[in-house]
Design an enzyme around this catalytic site. Structure first.
Site, PDB file in Angstrom:
ATOM      1  N   HIS A 292      48.883  -8.068 -27.639  1.00  0.00           N
ATOM      2  CA  HIS A 292      50.095  -7.616 -28.319  1.00  0.00           C
ATOM      3  C   HIS A 292      49.918  -7.513 -29.838  1.00  0.00           C
ATOM      4  CE1 HIS A 292      51.103 -12.033 -28.836  1.00  0.00           C
ATOM      5  NE2 HIS A 292      51.534 -11.578 -29.998  1.00  0.00           N
TER       6      HIS A 292
ATOM      7  N   ASP B 233      47.356 -10.679 -21.747  1.00  0.00           N
ATOM      8  CA  ASP B 233      47.589 -10.535 -23.188  1.00  0.00           C
ATOM      9  C   ASP B 233      46.341 -10.867 -24.001  1.00  0.00           C
ATOM     10  OD1 ASP B 233      49.051  -9.821 -25.395  1.00  0.00           O
ATOM     11  OD2 ASP B 233      49.957 -11.789 -25.669  1.00  0.00           O
TER      12      ASP B 233
ATOM     13  N   SER C 280      49.303 -15.772 -33.334  1.00  0.00           N
ATOM     14  CA  SER C 280      48.941 -15.102 -32.089  1.00  0.00           C
ATOM     15  C   SER C 280      47.496 -14.621 -32.134  1.00  0.00           C
ATOM     16  CB  SER C 280      49.861 -13.904 -31.847  1.00  0.00           C
ATOM     17  OG  SER C 280      51.149 -14.314 -31.479  1.00  0.00           O
TER      18      SER C 280
ATOM     19  N   GLY D  17      47.101  -6.891  -0.706  1.00  0.00           N
ATOM     20  CA  GLY D  17      48.046  -5.919  -0.174  1.00  0.00           C
ATOM     21  C   GLY D  17      49.144  -6.559   0.652  1.00  0.00           C
TER      22      GLY D  17
END
Length: 516
Positions: free
Chosen positions: A158, A188, A261, A317
């Protein structure tokens, strides 16, 4: 001179001068006692005297300075500039005291921060966001760290998402351009490469996970200050904050703020145990709850980004749900464990292996499955084409099922599939009848997953919410939700109104109807 007061034993104030007088009298009494002892033939010194030639010992003060000296040159500030964009909604709540986190609207942690702003915050229908007129050029700042001498650098996705230009500010003051090698929005993480100015000081990822209570250091670029070091402990492990399908965060109490971050969290050996990613804060500043991506996740993701530029994950799946007490009792399990299969996708690896709806997956390759999210993470970590042994609970007994793991399609959410219908995929919702996920009498449709960055995440949907009505009609199954959306589309409506029951109460949320 500043005058201070001390207290006597009875609590009455005592002036320093009186304290000095008392001390003099005491010393005099001790001297007299020594003289009296001499008269008796024995010398009893009042105080032990240190040898005049000796030096006072130097106390060893515990410090993180040696670790900081080693690791700090490897930590950088990351600045990403995005191209001119159309007007974007502001993420700051006007007049509320909540700061602008400078996160893009589709950032996976927008939903996480919203729960701490309360109702009426940005993105809620009773307080629409304000629009900024005209295009703007966005700049985001974060942190990062080198993991190799030839310039590979780790940060958060981000921080550099949708950027047209990335540069890093070194600890020695140099500013160098960087290119994006690969990104993984689901965890992220992003891998950058700085090609000039090397070789670089770098740090290593810790081979072992830290224990709760271990000391850690966070180094980064809070509020653009750069080169800031804070200390704390590991407060908890395996935190799920609803940010993505593979949440497995370390919780630390080292002060972490906006701009940290992508920065590293170190153990006392100077090894990276986590990448700082999010904080809990009603004000935008540190309150002692921060979350870091653990080093084992970073190692796995970064290795694939370096080799392939993207991350491949295993795929079963199946649509899965948590096993509640009622479900456990219904299938004959002594206690809630594992993940129950709510649906098997046609022609999927699970279908080919013979996995059935109603099976409870208890373990994968001998590793116990604690809940649905644990199964998602475990399957995602397996290589496509590898063979895995699932232990399932079926018809009141344990059975082993051998399955060849597939490659997760780009539109899938690991082994935790979305709900029925294309509309649910476009909205980013995974749904199941609420009666199958909690109390058997629960009405409505439960939200079992929310895709990060999706329209549903943007509007504040969270795992565990229950949809009671869509477009004014009560719903009991994912098909009811899909049909209500389709009916609204046929009526020419641009959005549809959901009535949501959540921990904070019941509320209406409007979602734009996805294109057919």
């Amino acid at each position: 001179m500043k005058r201070t007061l001390s207290s006597q034993a009875d609590g009455t104030p005592q002036h320093p001068r009186r304290l000095g007088t008392t001390r003099s009298a005491l010393l005099g009494a001790v001297a007299l006692a020594a003289i009296a002892g001499t008269a008796g033939g024995a010398v009893i010194p009042a105080f032990a005297q240190a040898p005049q030639t000796a030096t006072a010992p130097v106390a060893t003060v515990p410090s993180f300075a040696d670790v900081v000296d080693r690791v700090k040159p490897a930590v950088v500030s990351v600045r990403a500039t995005s191209a001119d964009q159309a007007p974007q909604a502001s993420s700051q709540r006007g007049g509320s005291g909540f700061p602008n986190f400078n996160l893009p609207d589709d950032h996976p942690f927008q939903e996480f921060f919203k729960q701490f702003r309360g109702r009426g915050g940005p993105g809620n229908d009773d307080n629409p966001r304000s629009e900024r007129p005209g295009p703007r050029r966005g700049v985001s700042q974060g942190s990062g760290f080198f993991i190799s001498a030839d310039g590979y650098l780790v940060t958060n996705n981000h921080v550099i998402d949708k950027s047209s230009e990335v540069e890093v500010l070194m600890d020695d003051g140099r500013t160098l351009p960087a290119e994006v090698v690969g990104t993984d929005p689901k965890t992220d993480l992003a891998l950058l490469k700085v090609k000039e100015g090397g070789p670089f000081k770098y740090v290593e990822l810790a081979p072992d996970a830290p224990r709760v209570g271990d000391w850690v250091l966070a180094v980064g670029n809070p509020f653009g200050l750069g080169g800031t070091v804070t200390a704390g402990i590991v407060s908890a492990r395996a935190r799920d904050i609803g940010a993505g399908p593979y949440d497995d965060f370390l919780q630390i109490d080292a002060p972490v703020n906006r701009g940290n971050s992508g920065g590293p969290t170190f153990n006392q050996l100077g090894q990276v145990v986590g990448v700082n990613t999010a904080i809990v804060s009603p004000s935008g500043g540190n309150v002692g709850i921060a979350f870091a991506i653990p080093s084992e996740t970073v190692q796995s993701v970064v290795t694939q980004l370096k080799e392939k530029g993207s991350v491949e994950r295993g795929f079963l799946g199946v649509q899965i749900q948590p096993v509640t007490k009622d479900i456990a009792a219904g299938v004959g399990l002594d206690e809630p464990q594992g993940a129950i299969v709510a649906r098997v996708e046609d022609d999927s690896p699970a279908a080919k292996a013979g996995v059935k709806t109603g099976d409870v997956v208890l373990s994968v390759n001998g590793k116990a499955v604690h809940d649905a999210r644990d199964l998602s993470r475990t399957v995602a970590s397996l290589n496509a084409g590898s063979t895995a042994t699932l232990q399932v609970w079926r018809d009141g007994k344990r059975q082993d099922v051998s399955v060849t793991i597939g490659k997760m399609p780009s539109t899938s959410n690991a082994s935790l599939e979305r709900g029925e219908g294309a509309e649910m995929g476009k909205l980013g919702l995974g749904l199941a009848p609420a009666s199958t996920t909690g109390d058997g009498d629960q009405k409505g449709v439960a939200v079992v997953s929310v895709e990060p960055g999706s329209p549903a995440a943007e509007k504040g949907f969270r795992t565990g919410d229950v949809i009671l009505e869509v477009a004014g009609k009560a719903v009991q199954t994912p098909t009811d939700v899909r049909n209500a959306i389709e009916a609204s589309r046929k009526d020419g409506k641009k959005s549809v109104l959901f009535l949501i029951q959540a921990e904070q109460g019941t509320r209406f949320v409007a979602l734009q109807i996805p294109a057919a």
